[in-house]
Design an enzyme around this catalytic site. Structure first.
Site, short mmCIF file in Angstrom:
data_model
loop_
_atom_site.label_atom_id
_atom_site.label_comp_id
_atom_site.label_asym_id
_atom_site.label_seq_id
_atom_site.Cartn_x
_atom_site.Cartn_y
_atom_site.Cartn_z
N GLY A 1 0.78 -5.27 0.64
CA GLY A 1 -0.18 -5.34 -0.19
C GLY A 1 0.39 -6.18 -1.41
CD GLU B 1 -2.02 -8.07 2.28
OE1 GLU B 1 -1.78 -6.99 2.07
OE2 GLU B 1 -3.05 -8.57 3.38
CD GLU C 1 1.39 -5.97 5.60
OE1 GLU C 1 2.22 -6.94 5.88
OE2 GLU C 1 0.68 -6.29 4.36
CB ALA D 1 -0.74 -0.05 1.26
N1 CAA Z 1 4.44 3.85 0.40
C1 CAA Z 1 4.61 5.07 0.18
N2 CAA Z 1 6.18 5.29 -0.11
C2 CAA Z 1 7.01 4.30 0.06
C3 CAA Z 1 6.52 2.82 0.31
C4 CAA Z 1 5.23 2.73 0.46
N3 CAA Z 1 4.73 1.45 0.70
N4 CAA Z 1 7.79 2.24 0.20
C5 CAA Z 1 8.76 3.16 0.15
N5 CAA Z 1 8.42 4.27 0.08
C6 CAA Z 1 8.96 5.59 -0.36
C7 CAA Z 1 9.88 5.85 0.72
O1 CAA Z 1 9.49 6.82 1.71
C8 CAA Z 1 11.02 6.55 -0.09
O2 CAA Z 1 10.74 7.91 -0.38
P1 CAA Z 1 11.53 9.39 -0.65
O3 CAA Z 1 12.57 8.90 -1.43
O4 CAA Z 1 10.75 10.30 -0.73
O5 CAA Z 1 12.36 9.28 0.75
C9 CAA Z 1 11.11 5.80 -1.42
O6 CAA Z 1 9.78 5.38 -1.43
C10 CAA Z 1 12.15 4.88 -1.68
O7 CAA Z 1 12.27 4.11 -0.43
P2 CAA Z 1 13.60 3.36 0.42
O8 CAA Z 1 14.48 4.62 0.35
O9 CAA Z 1 12.88 2.62 1.32
O10 CAA Z 1 14.12 2.47 -0.76
P3 CAA Z 1 14.73 1.04 -0.67
O11 CAA Z 1 15.28 0.73 -1.97
O12 CAA Z 1 15.96 1.38 0.39
O13 CAA Z 1 13.66 -0.08 -0.16
C11 CAA Z 1 11.81 -1.27 0.06
C12 CAA Z 1 12.87 -0.47 -0.97
C13 CAA Z 1 12.31 -2.37 0.55
C14 CAA Z 1 10.50 -1.40 -0.71
C15 CAA Z 1 11.30 -0.23 1.26
O14 CAA Z 1 10.97 1.13 0.77
C16 CAA Z 1 10.28 -0.61 2.31
O15 CAA Z 1 10.44 -1.49 2.97
N6 CAA Z 1 8.88 -0.22 1.90
C17 CAA Z 1 7.69 -0.42 2.72
C18 CAA Z 1 7.10 -1.62 2.49
C19 CAA Z 1 6.04 -2.03 3.25
O16 CAA Z 1 6.07 -1.81 4.43
N7 CAA Z 1 4.87 -2.39 2.45
C20 CAA Z 1 3.59 -2.64 3.36
C21 CAA Z 1 3.04 -1.33 3.14
S1 CAA Z 1 1.30 -1.57 4.28
C22 CAA Z 1 0.37 -2.62 3.39
O17 CAA Z 1 0.66 -2.79 2.36
C23 CAA Z 1 -0.97 -2.70 4.09
C24 CAA Z 1 -1.89 -3.65 3.23
O18 CAA Z 1 -1.77 -4.84 3.59
C25 CAA Z 1 -3.21 -3.17 2.35
#
Ligand code: CAA
Ligand code: NAI
Length: 704
Positions: free
Chosen positions: A103, A106, A126, A62
C-alpha cells in the site's frame, strides 16, 4: 496526536507520516493524509504537496494486523487517500526513502509524481501474504512500468532498487542529496507549472503480446503448487489490460478481498508474524547485547563443517577449519571451492566475491590455530565419545570466553557442556540443516547453562549468515528431527499395509511437501536407521519390527537409497528422479503376509493424517515441555528446514485450521488401531481440543 504532521516549506506543504516502526497505514494515518491534502488545497499560499515518511522509510503498506481485526467504523482508508490525491488540483509528490511497499507504493503511485533516494526500494510484496495488491497497485504499476515488468514485480513480490525503479519509469527523479530538500524543490517547480497534472490512471496501457500471462503461469507452476495468490496477481494485471481503469480497480478489489479470507493468506500472515516473534526470547531483554565475533573456527570439514565454514565466510567472518589430517582438510576445502564455483557458474556470484570468500577460510590440522577464535562450531562424527574428546581438546586451546557450539543432530549437549565445567556458560548447540550453506533454518539449542549473552550472540551470528535462527531446548532430536520420527514411521508402516511408496509420496507432494517421505528416506540413506537397529541388536541382523520390515530387507539387499542407485525407488545413473520398483511392492506384500495384514486401499486423507498428525502430536509435547518457545517457532522449523509449504502456515497452524478437536479424535483413533508411541495423545493437544482452542491461543497465553 495525528501520526501525520503538516508543515509548510515555502509554497510546498509537507505531510510527514510518523507511525513507527515502519510507517504502516494504521488507523489515523489515512485520516491525517486526507486532512493534510484538504488543508493544502485550502491554502492559497500552497502550490504543491510532498508526502514523506519519518524514520526508516516511506510507508510499509497496510497495517497487516488489521487483516485479522476490524478496521474502526467510519475511519478513513487507503481509498480516501487515493481519491484525495487524484482529485487534488495541486500536484502531490511522494518522496521515497527506505521502502515503499505494498500500500506504500500504491499510495506513491496515486501521487502525481514520485522522487526517490538512491538507497530506497519499492515493491508489491502482497503475494507473500497470500493476496494481490488491493489498492490499485495491479492497475497503476503496469501503466508506469509496462505490463511485463509489473507482472514480474507483483507475482514475485520482490522489491526493486531505486535505480531500476527509475529505469522502469516508476519514479520521476532520483534525489542524491537531502531527500526532503530535493523533493520540496521538485514539488515547487511542478506547482509553478500549469495543470492539470498527469494522473497515473490516465496513462494508456500498451501490450503487444498477450502471451506474457500464460508464459508467467507456466513459469511459476512448479513453485506455486497449491497456491492461489500468484495466479490471482496475474488475473488482476490481466484486468488492467482488458478493462477500463475503474472496472480494473473494482476487479482487483474483489479478487483481493476473496484472497484475504483464504486459508493461504491466513497461513502466510501467520508466518510473517512468526518470523518476527522468533527473534524474541522471553526473559532476555534488549539490554542483553550480542558480543562481537571477529574470528571463528569450525571442527570437521565434512558434509556439514564445510557448509558451516562457508556461512562464516559469507557473513564476512574469517574462519579456521580444522580436520584430522591433511587429506581430509584438502578434500573439505576442495568441496567448498567446488560449491562456490558452481554458484559463480550459475551467474549468482562474481569470481572476485568467490576469491574474497575463499580467502576468509583458513585450512588447518592443528587445534592450536583456534586459539584466537571467538566462536567455534564442532561438526565432527555423531558419537558422544568423539564429541567429548573434541570439547576437551578445545578446553585446552580456546580463549577462556570463546563460544563453543555443537552441530550434533541428537546428542545431549548438556552432557557435553558438563565435561568442561569451567566453560559451561559458553556451550550450546547450533544445529544447521543440510546443505548447511543453503538451508535457511538454524536451531540454536539452549543448554541449561549457556549465558544469555552467548545465546543472543549465537542468534545474531545466525542472522548475519542470513539464516533463520530458532531457539530449541535440549531433547532427543531437538524440535525438527524429534517430530520427524512419527512422520517417517507412519510412512514406512503404510508401505507394509499396502500403500506403495509412489502413492504415499504423491499424496504428500500434492499436500505441498517439497518431497515425499520415502523419497526423502532414500535421499538421507536407509542404512543410517538400519545400522542403528543393528547396533541395538548387538551387531546382528536386527529383528524385523512393524515399520522396518521393508527397509531392513532393502538394506540387506544393499539398497541404501540414492547413494546406491536403489532404495524405495530406482535411480538411473546420475539421476535423482525416483522410479517406482515392483520389487519393492513385492517385498511389501511379503511383509504384509508375515504380519498377517490384509492389503487394502488407502484414501488420500488417511495418508495425510498418518504422516502429519504425529508431527503435530509430538510438536504439542515439545511445546508443553518448553523445548520450543512457541508453536509458531515449530511452524518455522518445518517450513525452513523440511520443505513444508509456507502457504499452509506450518504443521501447528495447519492443525488449528483443520480443528484441534478433529486432530485429537484422529490421534486417539490411530492410537487404538495402531498403538505406537507417537500416537499417545499429547495432554496439551487434548486440553486445547477440549477448549476449542488453537496453538496460536497457546502462544498468546504464553506471551502474557
Ligand atoms: N503492518 C504491521 N506491522 C508491520 C508491518 C506492516 N505492514 N511491517 C512491519 N511491521 C512490524 C513488524 O511486525 C515488527 O514488529 P515487532 O517489532 O513488534 O516485531 C516491526 O514492524 C518491524 O518490522 P521488521 O522487523 O520487519 O523491520 P525491518 O526493518 O527488518 O523491515 C520492512 C522493514 C522491510 C518494512 C518489513 O517490515 C516488511 O517487509 N514489512 C511488510 C511489508 C508488506 O508486506 N507490506 C504490504 C502490506 S499489505 C498491503 O499493503 C495491502 C494493500 O495493498 C492495501
Ligand atoms: P561427516 O562424516 O561428513 O564429517 C565429519 C568430519 O569430521 C569428517 O570429515 C571427519 O574427518 C571430521 N572429524 C572427525 N573427528 C575429528 C576431530 N577429532 N577433529 C577434527 N575433525 C574431525 O559428518 P557430517 O554429516 O558433516 O556430520 C557432522 C555433524 O553434523 C554430526 O554431529 C551430525 O549428526 C551433524 N549433522 C549432520 C547433518 C547431515 O545431514 N549430514 C545435518 C545436521 C547435523
Amino acid at each position: 496526536m495525528s501520526p501525520v504532521e503538516y508543515a509548510k516549506h515555502g509554497t510546498v506543504a509537507v505531510l510527514t507520516v510518523n507511525n513507527p516502526p515502519v510507517n504502516a497505514m494504521s488507523p489515523g494515518v489515512p485520516k491525517g493524509v486526507v486532512r493534510g491534502v484538504e488543508r493544502a488545497n485550502g491554502d492559497a499560499g500552497v502550490a504543491a504537496v510532498v508526502l514523506i515518511g519519518a524514520g526508516r522509510g516511506f510507508i510499509a503498506g497496510a497495517d497487516i494486523r488489521y487483516f485479522s481485526r476490524p478496521w474502526p467504523e467510519g475511519e478513513e482508508t487507503f481509498k480516501d487517500i487515493i481519491a484525495a490525491f487524484e482529485a487534488s488540483p495541486k500536484p502531490v509528490v511522494a518522496a521515497i526513502h527506505g521502502h515503499a511497499l505494498g500500500g506504500g507504493l500504491e499510495t506513491a503511485m496515486a501521487c502525481h509524481y514520485r522522487v526517490i533516494a538512491p538507497a530506497a526500494r519499492v515493491g508489491q510484496p502482497e503475494v507473500k501474504l497470500g493476496f494481490p495488491p488491493g489498492a490499485g497497485g495491479t492497475q497503476r504499476l503496469p501503466r508506469l512500468a509496462g505490463v511485463a515488468a509489473a507482472l514480474d514485480m507483483i507475482v514475485s513480490g520482490a522489491p526493486v532498487k531505486a535505480r531500476e525503479a527509475a529505469d522502469l519509469g516508476i519514479v520521476d527523479a532520483t534525489i542524491e542529496g537531502d531527500l526532503l530538500e530535493g523533493a520540496v524543490a521538485f514539488a515547487a517547480a511542478r506547482g509553478a507549472e500549469a495543470g492539470p497534472h498527469r494522473r497515473v490512471r490516465d496513462i494508456e496501457i500498451a501490450l503487444d503480446d498477450r502471451g506474457v500471462f500464460d508464459a508467467k503461469r507456466k513459469e511459476i507452476a512448479r513453485r506455486s503448487r497449491g497456491m492461489r495468490a500468484p495466479y490471482a496477481c496475474i488475473e488482476c494485471v490481466e484486468a488492467a489490460v482488458d478493462l477500463d481503469f475503474d472496472a480494473g480497480v473494482e476487479r482487483e478489489r474483489a479478487i483481493f478481498e476473496d484472497c484475504v479470507e483464504s486459508g493461504e493468506s491466513k497461513a502466510l500472515r501467520h508466518v510473517f508474524f512468526a518470523e518476527r516473534a522468533a527473534r524474541k526470547i522471553p526473559g532476555v531483554g534488549k539490554e542483553v547485547e550480542p558480543r562481537a565475533i571477529a574470528k571463528a573456527g569450525v571442527l570437521g570439514a565434512g558434509t556439514m563443517g564445510g557448509g558451516i565454514a562457508m556461512n562464516f565466510a559469507n557473513a564476512g567472518i574469517p574462519v579456521t577449519v580444522v580436520e584430522r589430517n591433511r587429506e581430509a582438510i584438502d578434500r573439505g576445502m576442495a568441496t567448498i571451492e567446488r560449491n562456490y564455483a558452481a554458484t559463480v557458474a550459475k551467474g549468482r556470484m562474481s569470481r572476485e566475491a568467490m576469491d574474497a570468500r575463499m580467502a576468509l577460510i583458513a585450512p588447518s590440522t592443528d587445534y592450536g590455530d583456534l586459539a584466537d577464535a571467538d566462536m567455534i562450531i564442532e561438526a565432527v562424527f555423531e558419537e558422544m565419545a568423539v564429541k567429548k574428546e573434541v570439547f576437551a581438546a578445545l578446553d585446552r586451546v580456546a580463549k577462556p570466553d570463546a563460544i563453543l557450539t555443537s552441530n550434533t543432530s541428537y546428542l545431549d549437549i548438556d552432557e557435553i557442556a558438563d565435561t568442561i565445567p569451567n566453560r559451561r556458560g559458553h556451550v550450546l548447540g547450533t544445529h544447521f540443516f543440510s546443505p548447511a550453506n543453503v538451508m535457511r533454518l538454524l536451531e540454536v539449542v539452549r543448554t541449561r547453562t549457556v549465558s544469555d549473552v552467548d545465546l543472543v550472540t549465537t542468534m545474531e551470528v545466525g542472522r548475519g549468515m542470513r539464516k533463520l535462527p530458532i531457539v530449541a531446548g535440549v531433547c532427543h532430536g531437538f524440535i525438527g528431527n524429534r517430530m520427524l520420527e512419527g512422520y517417517f514411521g507412519e510412512a514406512a508402516l503404510m508401505v507394509e499395509e499396502g500403500a506403495t511408496p509412489a502413492r504415499i509420496d504423491t499424496v504428500m507432494v500434492d499436500y505441498g511437501m517439497a518431497m515425499g517421505p520415502l523419497a526423502v528416506a532414500d535421499l538421507a540413506g536407509l542404512d543410517v536407521g538400519w545400522r542403528k537397529r543393528k547396533d541395538a541388536a548387538g551387531g546382528r541382523n536386527p529383528p524385523a519390527e512393524r515399520g522396518s520390515h521393508v527397509s531392513t530387507r532393502l538394506c540387506e539387499m544393499g539398497r541404501f537409497g540414492q547413494k546406491t542407485g536403489r532404495g524405495y525407488y530406482i535411480y538411473e545413473e546420475g539421476s535423482r528422479r525416483p522410479t517406482p520398483d515392483p520389487e519393492v511392492d513385492r517385498l511389501a506384500a511379503e511383509a504384509a503376509a508375515d504380519l498377517g495384514l490384509e492389503p487394502r486401499a488407502f484414501g488420500d486423507d488417511e495418508i495425510v493424517e498418518r504422516c502429519m498428525y504425529p508431527l503435530v502430536n509430538i510438536g504439542a509435547d515439545i511445546l508443553a515441555e518448553g523445548h520450543a518457545l512457541r508453536a509458531s517457532d515449530i511452524d518455522l522449523v518445518y517450513i525452513n528446514g523440511y520443505g513444508y509449504p509456507a502457504w499452509r502456515g506450518g504443521p501447528m497452524h495447519w492443525a488449528g485450521a483443520v480443528g484441534l478437536d478433529k486432530v485429537h479424535d484422529a490421534v486417539r483413533r490411530y492410537r487404538d488401531a495402531l498403538g505406537f508411541g507417537h500416537w499417545r495423545p499429547s495432554p496439551l493437544l487434548k486440553r486445547l481440543a477440549e477448549e476449542g482452542g488453537t496453538f496460536e491461543d497457546f502462544d498468546r497465553e504464553n506471551a502474557g
